[in-house]
Write an enzyme that holds these catalytic residues in place. Structure first.
Site, short mmCIF file in Angstrom:
data_model
loop_
_atom_site.label_atom_id
_atom_site.label_comp_id
_atom_site.label_asym_id
_atom_site.label_seq_id
_atom_site.Cartn_x
_atom_site.Cartn_y
_atom_site.Cartn_z
N GLY A 11 11.11 21.05 -20.32
CA GLY A 11 11.73 20.65 -19.02
C GLY A 11 10.99 20.52 -17.70
O GLY A 11 11.46 20.65 -16.81
N SER A 12 9.62 20.09 -17.98
CA SER A 12 8.80 19.89 -16.77
C SER A 12 8.79 18.69 -16.17
O SER A 12 9.06 18.82 -14.92
CB SER A 12 7.33 19.98 -17.28
OG SER A 12 6.96 19.05 -17.64
N LEU A 82 14.26 14.11 -27.57
CA LEU A 82 13.48 13.47 -28.57
C LEU A 82 14.64 13.26 -29.96
O LEU A 82 14.12 12.67 -30.99
CB LEU A 82 12.73 14.48 -29.28
CG LEU A 82 11.44 15.09 -28.08
CD1 LEU A 82 10.65 16.22 -28.78
CD2 LEU A 82 10.64 14.01 -27.65
N LYS A 83 15.91 12.84 -29.57
CA LYS A 83 16.75 12.50 -30.60
C LYS A 83 17.31 11.12 -30.24
O LYS A 83 17.01 10.75 -28.87
CB LYS A 83 18.02 13.39 -30.71
CG LYS A 83 17.68 14.67 -31.52
CD LYS A 83 17.88 14.33 -32.73
CE LYS A 83 17.73 15.85 -33.48
NZ LYS A 83 17.49 15.68 -34.81
N LEU A 84 17.69 10.38 -31.05
CA LEU A 84 18.19 8.91 -30.83
C LEU A 84 19.57 9.17 -30.16
O LEU A 84 20.56 9.84 -30.67
CB LEU A 84 18.40 8.18 -32.12
CG LEU A 84 18.64 6.52 -32.00
CD1 LEU A 84 17.13 6.27 -31.27
CD2 LEU A 84 18.71 6.15 -33.40
N ASN A 99 14.64 6.46 -19.50
CA ASN A 99 13.59 7.56 -20.35
C ASN A 99 12.20 7.33 -19.87
O ASN A 99 11.94 6.40 -19.28
CB ASN A 99 13.61 6.91 -21.83
CG ASN A 99 12.70 7.70 -22.76
OD1 ASN A 99 13.06 8.80 -22.86
ND2 ASN A 99 12.05 7.10 -23.58
N HIS A 101 8.55 8.02 -21.01
CA HIS A 101 7.61 7.96 -22.41
C HIS A 101 6.24 8.30 -21.96
O HIS A 101 5.84 7.59 -21.01
CB HIS A 101 7.76 6.77 -23.11
CG HIS A 101 7.08 6.91 -24.34
ND1 HIS A 101 7.56 7.44 -25.62
CD2 HIS A 101 5.87 6.19 -24.80
CE1 HIS A 101 6.69 7.15 -26.50
NE2 HIS A 101 5.76 6.61 -26.10
N ASP A 142 12.25 3.06 -27.30
CA ASP A 142 11.05 2.60 -26.67
C ASP A 142 10.98 1.22 -26.39
O ASP A 142 10.06 0.74 -25.84
CB ASP A 142 9.90 3.31 -27.16
CG ASP A 142 9.78 4.85 -27.18
OD1 ASP A 142 10.58 5.48 -26.38
OD2 ASP A 142 9.05 5.39 -28.08
N GLU A 171 3.52 11.74 -14.91
CA GLU A 171 4.98 11.61 -15.35
C GLU A 171 5.96 12.18 -14.13
O GLU A 171 7.03 11.83 -13.87
CB GLU A 171 5.45 12.16 -16.64
CG GLU A 171 4.87 11.49 -17.92
CD GLU A 171 5.40 12.21 -19.24
OE1 GLU A 171 6.62 12.54 -19.30
OE2 GLU A 171 4.65 12.66 -20.11
C1 GAR Z 1 7.07 14.41 -21.78
O1 GAR Z 1 5.65 14.05 -22.25
C2 GAR Z 1 7.87 12.93 -22.20
O2 GAR Z 1 7.10 11.90 -21.63
C3 GAR Z 1 7.90 13.15 -23.90
O3 GAR Z 1 8.35 14.53 -24.16
C4 GAR Z 1 7.51 15.27 -22.94
C5 GAR Z 1 8.64 16.35 -22.39
O4 GAR Z 1 7.80 17.21 -21.42
N1 GAR Z 1 8.82 12.20 -24.22
C6 GAR Z 1 8.86 11.59 -25.45
O5 GAR Z 1 7.58 11.62 -26.00
C7 GAR Z 1 9.89 10.57 -25.73
N2 GAR Z 1 9.47 9.70 -26.66
P1 GAR Z 1 8.89 18.09 -20.56
O6 GAR Z 1 9.95 18.81 -21.31
O7 GAR Z 1 7.85 19.20 -20.23
O8 GAR Z 1 9.48 17.26 -19.59
#
Ligand code: GAR
Length: 174
Positions: A11-12, A82-84, A99, A101, A142, A171
């Site tokens: 959850g950053s 990470l789920k659809l 979203n 990515h 995506d 991000e």
């Molecule tokens: C992030 O890097 C996000 O872009 C990625 O998961 C990470 C979550 O980090 N998402 C994907 O890869 C989606 N296909 P977080 O929990 O620290 O925010």
């Protein structure tokens, strides 16, 4: 605008959103939803006084819609989810799901492309830039319309973790 943030892990990106959305912001996070009860971001939400709920079945559209309705959610933000998202949820929230990515879509997206797998694929391809993308969510992983992108260099000798850290900072700003 009442926002639900959907997470699967630490959850950053949620933390970055909460830091940005002060009391006068036009959007407020009113719900954090996760498909995993162990997602670190749930604690972050609870500490911020935000309802944090775990989906018992992430493929069940009626469960999603019931929870979103209960909190009068206007906009969904997938921040490391990470789920659809079930198709009826996408149809109900058409053009109201974002979203993030960790690559420059349409490169290095699609099913199975998340977290370090993305960065490993970028390094194996020999690409010299990568980055992050914010896009609208439709029924295909995506693929939805791109709203914002930013790039970082891929440096010689980067490991997937090095590249991932550089992109994660980006991000948080995006
Ligand atoms: C992030 O890097 C996000 O872009 C990625 O998961 C990470 C979550 O980090 N998402 C994907 O890869 C989606 N296909 P977080 O929990 O620290 O925010």
């Amino acid at each position: 605008m009442r926002v639900a943030v959907c997470i699967s892990g630490r959850g950053s990106n949620l933390r970055a959103l909460l830091a940005e959305l002060g009391p006068d912001a036009p959007a407020r996070v009113v719900l954090v939803l996760s498909n995993r009860s162990t997602a670190g971001g749930l604690e972050l939400a609870r500490a911020a006084g935000i309802p944090a709920e775990v989906l018992s079945d992430a493929s069940d559209a009626s469960e999603w819609l019931g929870r979103l309705r209960a909190h009068q959610v206007d906009l969904l933000v997938l921040a490391g989810f990470l789920k659809l998202v079930p198709a009826p949820v996408i149809a109900t929230f058409r053009d109201r799901i974002l979203n993030i990515h960790p690559s420059l879509l349409p490169a290095f997206g699609g099913p199975g492309m998340y977290g370090e797998r993305v960065h490993r694929a970028v390094l194996e391809s020999g690409a010299t830039v990568s980055g992050a993308t914010v896009h609208l969510v439709d029924e295909v992983y995506d693929r939805g319309r791109i709203l914002a992108q930013a790039a970082v260099p891929v440096r010689p000798g980067d490991t997937p973790a090095d590249l991932g850290h550089r992109i994660l900072e980006l991000e948080h700003r995006l």
